[in-house]
Scaffold this motif. Structure first.
Motif, PDB file in Angstrom:
ATOM      1  N   GLU A 171      -8.567   9.575  -1.642  1.00 40.32           N
ATOM      2  CA  GLU A 171      -9.131   8.268  -1.351  1.00 40.32           C
ATOM      3  C   GLU A 171      -8.733   7.255  -2.422  1.00 40.32           C
ATOM      4  N   GLY A 172      -8.643   5.975  -2.007  1.00 39.51           N
ATOM      5  CA  GLY A 172      -8.286   4.919  -2.953  1.00 39.51           C
ATOM      6  C   GLY A 172      -6.812   4.625  -3.001  1.00 39.51           C
ATOM      7  N   PHE A 173      -6.020   5.338  -2.207  1.00 38.16           N
ATOM      8  CA  PHE A 173      -4.579   5.135  -2.199  1.00 38.16           C
ATOM      9  C   PHE A 173      -4.084   5.019  -0.760  1.00 38.16           C
ATOM     10  N   ALA A 174      -2.971   4.318  -0.587  1.00 34.86           N
ATOM     11  CA  ALA A 174      -2.335   4.194   0.725  1.00 34.86           C
ATOM     12  C   ALA A 174      -0.833   4.245   0.527  1.00 34.86           C
ATOM     13  N   SER A 175      -0.131   4.596   1.571  1.00 35.34           N
ATOM     14  CA  SER A 175       1.319   4.727   1.455  1.00 35.34           C
ATOM     15  C   SER A 175       1.995   4.200   2.711  1.00 35.34           C
ATOM     16  N   GLY A 176       3.282   3.954   2.559  1.00 34.76           N
ATOM     17  CA  GLY A 176       4.096   3.505   3.679  1.00 34.76           C
ATOM     18  C   GLY A 176       5.543   3.856   3.439  1.00 34.76           C
ATOM     19  N   ASN A 177       6.256   4.130   4.526  1.00 36.29           N
ATOM     20  CA  ASN A 177       7.679   4.432   4.418  1.00 36.29           C
ATOM     21  C   ASN A 177       8.480   3.139   4.346  1.00 36.29           C
ATOM     22  N   GLY A 178       9.564   3.184   3.612  1.00 35.92           N
ATOM     23  CA  GLY A 178      10.408   1.997   3.501  1.00 35.92           C
ATOM     24  C   GLY A 178      11.757   2.338   2.913  1.00 35.92           C
ATOM     25  N   ARG A 179      12.513   1.308   2.622  1.00 36.08           N
ATOM     26  CA  ARG A 179      13.837   1.458   2.016  1.00 36.08           C
ATOM     27  C   ARG A 179      13.954   0.535   0.808  1.00 36.08           C
ATOM     28  N   ILE A 180      14.746   0.984  -0.148  1.00 36.46           N
ATOM     29  CA  ILE A 180      15.004   0.173  -1.330  1.00 36.46           C
ATOM     30  C   ILE A 180      15.903  -1.002  -0.928  1.00 36.46           C
ATOM     31  N   GLU A 181      15.467  -2.203  -1.270  1.00 37.64           N
ATOM     32  CA  GLU A 181      16.225  -3.409  -0.960  1.00 37.64           C
ATOM     33  C   GLU A 181      16.391  -4.232  -2.225  1.00 37.64           C
ATOM     34  N   ALA A 182      17.322  -5.186  -2.171  1.00 38.26           N
ATOM     35  CA  ALA A 182      17.568  -6.079  -3.300  1.00 38.26           C
ATOM     36  C   ALA A 182      17.941  -7.453  -2.760  1.00 38.26           C
ATOM     37  N   THR A 183      17.781  -8.450  -3.609  1.00 39.79           N
ATOM     38  CA  THR A 183      18.132  -9.812  -3.213  1.00 39.79           C
ATOM     39  C   THR A 183      19.641  -9.938  -3.049  1.00 39.79           C
ATOM     40  N   GLU A 184      20.044 -10.461  -1.916  1.00 48.71           N
ATOM     41  CA  GLU A 184      21.473 -10.651  -1.640  1.00 48.71           C
ATOM     42  C   GLU A 184      21.826 -12.132  -1.715  1.00 48.71           C
TER      43      GLU A 184
ATOM     44  N   LYS B 232      -2.305   1.551  -4.926  1.00 47.73           N
ATOM     45  CA  LYS B 232      -3.704   1.829  -5.250  1.00 47.73           C
ATOM     46  C   LYS B 232      -4.562   0.698  -4.711  1.00 47.73           C
ATOM     47  N   VAL B 233      -5.423   1.029  -3.747  1.00 49.03           N
ATOM     48  CA  VAL B 233      -6.299   0.020  -3.148  1.00 49.03           C
ATOM     49  C   VAL B 233      -7.678   0.016  -3.796  1.00 49.03           C
ATOM     50  N   ASP B 234      -7.971   1.045  -4.573  1.00 48.57           N
ATOM     51  CA  ASP B 234      -9.238   1.117  -5.307  1.00 48.57           C
ATOM     52  C   ASP B 234      -8.935   0.970  -6.791  1.00 48.57           C
ATOM     53  N   PRO B 235      -9.295  -0.144  -7.418  1.00 53.21           N
ATOM     54  CA  PRO B 235      -8.961  -0.345  -8.840  1.00 53.21           C
ATOM     55  C   PRO B 235      -9.540   0.731  -9.747  1.00 53.21           C
TER      56      PRO B 235
ATOM     57  N   ALA C 273      -4.211  -6.230  -3.325  1.00 56.36           N
ATOM     58  CA  ALA C 273      -4.102  -7.507  -4.030  1.00 56.36           C
ATOM     59  C   ALA C 273      -2.717  -7.636  -4.662  1.00 56.36           C
ATOM     60  N   LEU C 274      -2.244  -8.881  -4.781  1.00 52.44           N
ATOM     61  CA  LEU C 274      -0.973  -9.111  -5.466  1.00 52.44           C
ATOM     62  C   LEU C 274      -1.095  -8.655  -6.918  1.00 52.44           C
ATOM     63  N   GLY C 275      -0.086  -7.961  -7.376  1.00 57.14           N
ATOM     64  CA  GLY C 275      -0.103  -7.425  -8.729  1.00 57.14           C
ATOM     65  C   GLY C 275      -0.677  -6.025  -8.825  1.00 57.14           C
ATOM     66  N   SER C 276      -1.124  -5.472  -7.699  1.00 58.72           N
ATOM     67  CA  SER C 276      -1.664  -4.107  -7.725  1.00 58.72           C
ATOM     68  C   SER C 276      -0.566  -3.115  -8.107  1.00 58.72           C
ATOM     69  N   GLU C 277      -0.996  -2.037  -8.753  1.00 60.73           N
ATOM     70  CA  GLU C 277      -0.049  -0.996  -9.153  1.00 60.73           C
ATOM     71  C   GLU C 277       0.453  -0.247  -7.926  1.00 60.73           C
TER      72      GLU C 277
ATOM     73  N   ALA D 278      -9.726   3.943  -9.034  1.00 60.82           N
ATOM     74  CA  ALA D 278      -9.096   5.249  -8.831  1.00 60.82           C
ATOM     75  C   ALA D 278      -8.027   5.488  -9.885  1.00 60.82           C
ATOM     76  N   ALA D 279      -7.857   6.773 -10.244  1.00 64.66           N
ATOM     77  CA  ALA D 279      -6.842   7.159 -11.226  1.00 64.66           C
ATOM     78  C   ALA D 279      -5.675   7.818 -10.507  1.00 64.66           C
ATOM     79  N   TRP D 280      -4.496   7.510 -10.981  1.00 68.96           N
ATOM     80  CA  TRP D 280      -3.306   8.094 -10.358  1.00 68.96           C
ATOM     81  C   TRP D 280      -3.286   9.605 -10.598  1.00 68.96           C
ATOM     82  N   PRO D 281      -2.995  10.388  -9.570  1.00 66.17           N
ATOM     83  CA  PRO D 281      -2.895  11.839  -9.779  1.00 66.17           C
ATOM     84  C   PRO D 281      -1.671  12.192 -10.607  1.00 66.17           C
ATOM     85  N   ALA D 282      -1.668  13.392 -11.111  1.00 68.45           N
ATOM     86  CA  ALA D 282      -0.585  13.813 -12.000  1.00 68.45           C
ATOM     87  C   ALA D 282       0.765  13.771 -11.305  1.00 68.45           C
ATOM     88  N   ARG D 283       0.801  14.100 -10.012  1.00 68.81           N
ATOM     89  CA  ARG D 283       2.090  14.157  -9.335  1.00 68.81           C
ATOM     90  C   ARG D 283       2.675  12.765  -9.082  1.00 68.81           C
TER      91      ARG D 283
END
Length: 356
Positions: free
Chosen positions: A35-48, A339-342, A264-268, A344-349
């Motif tokens: 709990e307190g975390f969310a994820s999404g699939n994506g691709r690495i992009e850069a400014t062109e 991290k959607v819950d400020p 929130a903007l700036g979230s880890e 929450a602590a990041w797990p070791a993995r």
């Protein structure tokens, strides 16, 4: 061994195998950080950045190849400039003609001012002649009253006085005409000087166009594509090269509406790419879409009920990218954790293990 015992042994082996498999599967299964975390699939992009020609023309040469790293201000390509140089020579000649026209107009002003002075001198002379004629007429009238002058002499003096008045009026009109000529000559000077300014502006514009034929890198980056080749004719805005800024790299992913509102903007955030799952890359949320969109086909959601997703960007730290610039690649798929819950602590993995 009787059949019953053999059957019991076989069942025991199967139960042990199933239990072992279940334990192995549960030990390897990724249930996420909780709990307190969310994820999404994506691709690495850069400014062109598209490096394009401002004006239509032929590509003279391209000085870089695909995959090369370039610095801001580095010369990348040149366009042919013969036509612009001819236009510039024409504009320079036009400016020279305009300068000569200014000199001629200024000479005309001097001439017209001289004519005006001459006309003014004639006015003074005519005023003197009129004064003399009027004085003589006055004497003639006195003498005629006393009988010492004939009527013919008086008439002659009156005629001379009226002639002097007419001559003075004509002289004064000549002064007005000379003044108008001076004004017209000065206007010609102003017009000629405007032509000089216009020619100078044309030269400046052509110089700017000539500068734009030299294509330089707007920022540090890597050449991704050579869109055009030397000798090709491009229209205004035609693309020559495509650059990618590897210090401005991010992953775009999608989150459901129930989660996006808590980001929130700036979230880890943490990024794990499929090509190197052993590395956890730190990032921060730099963008959350203000409007939702329908779920793209390439995005998997935990709930089929949710039809709307919000686009989110996780920005990788610039200093980290600069340190590992040679290893930065775009287009790689992966997973972004946020991290959607400020509290929450990041797990070791998901602990950051990339050297800053």
């Amino acid at each position: 061994m009787n059949p019953r015992a053999r059957t019991l042994i076989l069942v025991a082996v199967l139960v042990a195998a199933v239990a072992g498999g279940y334990y192995y599967w549960t030990s390897l299964r990724d249930d996420g950080p909780g709990e307190g975390f969310a994820s999404g699939n994506g691709r690495i992009e850069a400014t062109e950045i598209d490096v394009a020609t401002k004006l239509a023309g032929r590509v003279e040469e391209i000085l870089v190849g695909e995959g090369e790293f370039v610095k801001a201000g580095q010369l990348l390509a040149r366009m042919q400039v013969q036509s612009l140089e001819a236009q510039r020579d024409e504009a320079i000649a036009g400016r020279q003609q305009a300068l000569q026209a200014v000199a001629g107009a200024e000479a005309q002003v001097a001439l017209r001012e001289s004519d005006k002075l001459s006309a003014q001198a004639i006015v003074v002379q005519r005023e003197s002649e009129l004064d003399s004629a009027q004085r003589k007429l006055a004497r003639s009238e006195t003498l005629a009253k006393e009988g010492f002058s004939s009527g013919q002499a008086l008439d002659d003096d009156r005629a001379r006085a009226r002639g002097a008045q007419a001559t003075l009026a004509a002289a004064r009109a000549q002064v007005g005409s000379a003044q108008a000529a001076v004004v017209a000559a000065r206007a010609s000077v102003t017009s000629a000087r405007s032509a000089v300014d216009a020619a100078a502006a044309t030269i400046a514009r052509i110089d700017a166009d000539l500068a734009d034929t030299v294509l330089k890198a707007p920022r540090d980056g890597r050449v991704q594509y050579r869109v055009a080749q030397p000798g090709e004719v491009l229209g205004a805005g035609g693309k020559v090269l495509n650059l990618v800024d590897l210090t401005d790299v991010y992953m775009t992913f999608f989150l459901p509406e129930t989660v996006a509102g808590r980001v929130a903007l700036g979230s880890e955030a943490r990024i794990v790419i499929d090509a190197a799952p052993q590395f956890v890359i730190p990032a921060k949320i730099s963008f959350v879409a203000s409007t939702a969109q329908f779920t793209p086909k390439t995005v998997e959601t935990e709930s089929e009920r949710q039809k709307l997703m919000f686009r989110v960007k996780a920005q990788i730290d610039r200093e980290l990218l600069v340190r590992h610039l040679q290893q930065v690649k775009t287009g790689l798929p992966g997973v972004a954790w946020v991290k959607v819950d400020p509290q929450a602590a990041w797990p070791a993995r998901l602990a950051v293990n990339v050297a800053p």
